[in-house]
Enzyme design. Structure first.
Site, PDB file in Angstrom:
ATOM      1  N   CYS A  42       0.915  -1.439  -0.044  1.00  0.00           N
ATOM      2  CA  CYS A  42       0.013  -0.265   0.106  1.00  0.00           C
ATOM      3  C   CYS A  42       0.880   1.105   0.067  1.00  0.00           C
ATOM      4  O   CYS A  42       1.499   1.603   1.078  1.00  0.00           O
ATOM      5  CB  CYS A  42      -0.987   0.077   1.329  1.00  0.00           C
ATOM      6  SG  CYS A  42      -1.646   1.551   1.762  1.00  0.00           S
ATOM      7  N   CYS A  78       0.250   3.603   2.822  1.00  0.00           N
ATOM      8  CA  CYS A  78       0.747   3.059   4.055  1.00  0.00           C
ATOM      9  C   CYS A  78       1.954   3.246   4.250  1.00  0.00           C
ATOM     10  O   CYS A  78       2.635   3.653   5.364  1.00  0.00           O
ATOM     11  CB  CYS A  78       0.696   1.514   4.037  1.00  0.00           C
ATOM     12  SG  CYS A  78      -1.477   0.954   3.909  1.00  0.00           S
TER      13      CYS A  78
END
Length: 102
Positions: free
Chosen positions: A31, A34
């Site tokens: 991600c 992230c």
């Protein structure tokens, strides 16, 4: 305070039974947002007072992600007295992370 790597084995002790608020970062290695949030979370963990911060890899700990209905990553959840009381999806600044534990 150091960042805590959370798993289904230590989640109850580290989060649900904690005597301070716990911010949990549900994240994934693949991600992009992230990855952007990781250094911010690390900084916040080093500065936070009266709370702790942990990370849950949703791929390694899919059961925890399902249990807490995490549909998007990153998702930050705040636990107080064993209950999830706040949820924030997406990248936020360090100041906002520190405020979550208030």
């Amino acid at each position: 305070m150091a960042l805590i790597h959370l798993t289904k084995e230590n989640f109850k002790q580290e989060v649900l039974e904690a005597d301070v608020p716990v911010i949990v970062d549900f994240w994934a290695t693949w991600c992009g947002p992230c990855q952007m949030l990781t250094p911010i979370i690390e900084e916040a963990a080093a500065e936070i007072q009266g709370a702790k911060i942990g990370k849950v890899d949703v791929d390694e700990q899919a059961e925890l992600a399902r249990q807490y209905k995490v549909m998007s990553v990153p998702t930050l959840m705040v636990f107080k007295n064993g209950e999830a009381v706040k949820r924030q999806v997406g990248v936020i600044p360090k100041e906002a992370i520190l405020e979550l534990a208030q």
